[in-house]
Write a protein that holds these residues in place. Structure first.
Motif, PDB file in Angstrom:
ATOM      1  N   SER A 171       0.639  -1.270  -0.143  1.00 43.43           N
ATOM      2  CA  SER A 171      -0.204   0.178   0.121  1.00 43.43           C
ATOM      3  C   SER A 171       0.796   0.911   0.050  1.00 43.43           C
ATOM      4  CB  SER A 171      -0.855  -0.086   1.419  1.00 43.43           C
ATOM      5  OG  SER A 171      -0.843   1.499   1.611  1.00 43.43           O
ATOM      6  N   PRO A 172       0.690   2.600  -0.150  1.00 42.65           N
ATOM      7  CA  PRO A 172       0.539   3.769  -0.865  1.00 42.65           C
ATOM      8  C   PRO A 172       1.183   4.098   0.960  1.00 42.65           C
ATOM      9  CG  PRO A 172      -0.729   3.980  -1.622  1.00 42.65           C
ATOM     10  CD  PRO A 172      -1.310   2.527  -1.836  1.00 42.65           C
ATOM     11  N   PHE A 173       0.103   3.575   1.621  1.00 42.88           N
ATOM     12  CA  PHE A 173      -0.053   4.493   2.826  1.00 42.88           C
ATOM     13  C   PHE A 173       1.097   3.362   4.424  1.00 42.88           C
ATOM     14  CE2 PHE A 173      -4.062   4.926   0.560  1.00 42.88           C
ATOM     15  CZ  PHE A 173      -3.608   6.200   0.499  1.00 42.88           C
ATOM     16  N   GLU A 187       3.102   5.247   6.641  1.00 39.08           N
ATOM     17  CA  GLU A 187       2.265   5.874   7.305  1.00 39.08           C
ATOM     18  C   GLU A 187       1.917   4.704   8.941  1.00 39.08           C
ATOM     19  OE1 GLU A 187       1.293   8.620   4.423  1.00 39.08           O
ATOM     20  OE2 GLU A 187       0.739  10.116   6.137  1.00 39.08           O
TER      21      GLU A 187
END
Lengths: 108, 108, 108, 108
Positions: free
Chosen positions: D60-62, D65
């Protein structure tokens, strides 16, 4: 923790990993349209295995029924993945089959 | 989206909210030991309703079996919560019963 | 429950619904290869919104940071969906934007 | 899969297992009222680690974070568990600390 559960937890983790990798790789395939069923089942299977890990480790009263449902999802995903020659599909089919067996062992 | 599903999504959201509030409030009760079963069922019910929302909106092939399992969890949670006089338990029992009915309507 | 949270719960439910519908519809589009980023972001956004519902209703100490992350996912998903003319993408972009605003209101 | 991610997946699985076991055991302790913070953090930590497994394996691009948030939850849970002498709390504190380190390694 009993050995049977430890094996199932590891099988679920391996299955999540294989399904999510397969889903991601299917999206990159030339004929993504042919991979629709695979993508959908990969997602369901990964999510159900994730919840199975929670249900087993918290000793939920619903664990047996949940493992049964999870095994069914693994079986369907394995069946679909086995149809495709991509390495990620074949690897996913194998991880799903192993996970289905481990879930069934927890369901009885 | 058909009305039946919209009603079930709203019932699941209300049930998650009631279960999580009940769980949190049970932990603050004087006799938390008496609330153990309630706390455990609240958690299972909230988590299964959360996954039910996903399964319905993505049109999963496992949706009917999942809604059936979710309805069972709601029933058990409602039964346990109904035994306790706390407002949060009574409110949770009601939300669980309504959610169980809505899940059953989706399972057939 | 305060109004701000009720609005955010409803926005998260609407966003899950729009994202999962968009993902499913993208897989059926003629040019599914063009929809890869959309499919991936739809999935992340739906899953993060699902967990956001849990975090808000259980009053988690991590709720503010989680809502911030959820808002970012909604923003990215809205941006990607807005690029595509399909009705499901446009509807998803709108639901994501509304959800992002509601999550930000919970994050402060 | 790179070794760093494999280690983090295993650490997350071990952390889910330890947190859910600790939560369940805390509910059975004589002074359950003293275990409230532990119970709440165990739940958050188990759920965030579960989602971390999904985020890592789907790339995931997240993910960065999310791993940072997950590490914070592990740290807080470890801190609280470490205050209690119960074996399940001490074991959970250790699993949380190991998981926090593995999540931080994924976050950079």
């Amino acid at each position: 923790m009993e050995r049977k559960m430890k094996e199932c937890l590891d099988a679920c983790l391996a299955c999540i990993s294989a399904c999510n990798h397969c889903l991601d790789a299917c999206l990159e395939e030339e004929h993504a349209a042919m991979m629709k069923a695979c993508i959908r089942l990969d997602r369901d299977c990964a999510d159900l295995c994730g919840m199975a890990i929670q249900m087993m480790t918290r000793n939920s009263p619903f664990v047996k029924e949940f493992m049964l449902l999870c095994a069914q999802a693994c079986d369907l995903c394995a069946e679909e993945c086995a149809k495709h020659d991509h390495d990620h599909c074949q690897a996913c089919a194998e991880a799903c089959r192993a996970c289905s067996r481990a879930c069934m062992a927890m369901a009885v």
